[in-house]
Write an enzyme that holds these catalytic residues in place. Structure first.
Site, mmCIF file in Angstrom:
data_model
loop_
_atom_site.group_PDB
_atom_site.id
_atom_site.type_symbol
_atom_site.label_atom_id
_atom_site.label_comp_id
_atom_site.label_asym_id
_atom_site.label_seq_id
_atom_site.Cartn_x
_atom_site.Cartn_y
_atom_site.Cartn_z
ATOM 1 C CB THR A 36 -0.954 0.050 1.224
ATOM 2 O OG1 THR A 36 -0.183 0.014 2.432
ATOM 3 C CG2 THR A 36 -1.924 -1.124 1.211
ATOM 4 C CB VAL A 58 7.352 -6.972 8.273
ATOM 5 C CG1 VAL A 58 8.082 -5.678 7.971
ATOM 6 C CG2 VAL A 58 5.842 -6.776 8.253
ATOM 7 C CE LYS A 92 1.235 -14.315 5.282
ATOM 8 N NZ LYS A 92 1.584 -14.778 3.914
ATOM 9 C CE1 TYR A 146 -5.428 -1.698 10.347
ATOM 10 C CE2 TYR A 146 -7.317 -0.618 11.351
ATOM 11 C CZ TYR A 146 -5.982 -0.608 10.991
ATOM 12 O OH TYR A 146 -5.198 0.490 11.287
#
Length: 328
Positions: A36, A58, A92, A146
């Site tokens: 993003t 990451v 994730k 989220y």
């Protein structure tokens, strides 16, 4: 020179954090996989002697050569458009990504601050929201990917703090805005400003009575900076407590942009919070922090930024094709 790793560095908030830490004399290592983020947000740092960039996801193993003093974990999709399109990656980065960075912090003996969110409060039954409120979250709703990623992120961070004695900090970020926001990422401010610039009617979901509290990015960065260097390991709200309804905010945008668009109403998305206002009592007491930039000034600076965007950026319906960044 202290060395700091900032994940999500090519994002809106991450890029501003890079600027702040370089200004404060740190050597900054930025990390992003561009799912993003946008490299243009870091273009001004390309040749800076105290900045380097690593393209990396990451959620995969992270290796940083040399010493590391601080880690700021700000890698995550942060808008509804993003995390509804890439729900698995959102989960994730909050779980595997956070685990990897906590492990790195432990290995490097580094202090780490985790970017949590006001979304841990869900659609709150307490108003305003203070840090001791546990929230009202639908774990299986579309926004749960989220909300729960961030709640897990807080839990594993505190586990590392208690079990390993790791120096950890948790910032709960409320709605933040300013230059470098993506114009079409689905959040209120870029959505309204983009519609105004394109001559479209402003879209309000529901009846517009739902509220938000908007914090200018410079104020947000200041709060994060102070929290990192505090001695407090538990979550702290950083946001602007001045609440406004979305309906009234739409009218403010029309006035700011000097346009004559109408406001149109559409169905409220599932689990969209009806109220959002931070209680910043703790931040005031602990960090001697409160926002300084009023909404009128901050919105003007933000609109001035959006006016500099190209016609292609202005009319592009989506920022990028997420699928090219996601492994099967």
């Amino acid at each position: 020179m202290n060395r700091v790793l900032i994940t999500g560095a090519a994002g809106f908030l991450g890029s501003h954090l890079c600027d702040r830490f370089i200004k404060e004399g740190f050597y900054v290592i930025g990390m992003d996989n561009f799912i993003t983020g946008d490299l243009k947000n870091l273009g001004h740092l390309e040749n800076h002697p105290n900045f380097e960039f690593i393209e990396h996801d990451v959620t995969e193993f992270i290796q940083i050569e040399g010493e590391l003093d601080y880690i700021l974990h700000f890698a995550s999709p942060a808008s509804p458009i993003d995390y509804l399109k890439i729900p698995i990656q959102t989960l994730k980065v909050g779980s595997l990504g956070t685990h990897n960075l906590l492990g790195l912090a432990k290995a490097k003996n580094a202090r780490i601050i985790i970017a949590s969110t006001s979304e841990v409060y869900g659609d709150p039954l307490v108003h305003p929201q203070s840090e001791d409120y546990y929230g009202n979250v639908n774990t299986i709703g579309p926004r749960g990917v989220y909300d729960e990623a961030k709640r897990f992120q807080e839990s594993i961070t505190m586990a590392y703090h208690r079990f390993h004695g790791l120096e950890t900090r948790i910032v709960r970020i409320f709605n933040t805005y300013g230059p470098r926001m993506r114009l079409n990422d689905g959040r209120v401010i870029p959505a309204f400003m983009g519609q105004a610039l394109r001559g479209e009617d402003l879209t309000v979901f529901g009846d517009g009575s739902q509220t938000r509290s908007f914090c200018y990015v410079d104020d947000q960065v200041e709060g994060i900076y102070r929290l990192l260097f505090s001695d407090y390991a538990y979550p702290v709200n950083i946001g602007n407590p001045h609440e406004i309804s979305i309906r009234d905010f739409a009218e403010e945008i029309i006035k700011l942009t000097n346009t004559n668009q109408k406001v149109i109403y559409k169905t409220l998305p599932v689990d969209d919070p009806l109220q959002r206002q931070p209680d910043i009592t703790l931040a005031k007491k602990l960090l001697h922090w409160e926002p300084k930039v009023n909404r009128e000034q901050g919105m003007k600076w933000t609109f001035d930024y959006f006016k500099t965007l190209s016609e292609e950026e202005l009319f592009k319906s989506e920022h990028k094709d997420f699928k090219q960044h996601i492994k099967k």
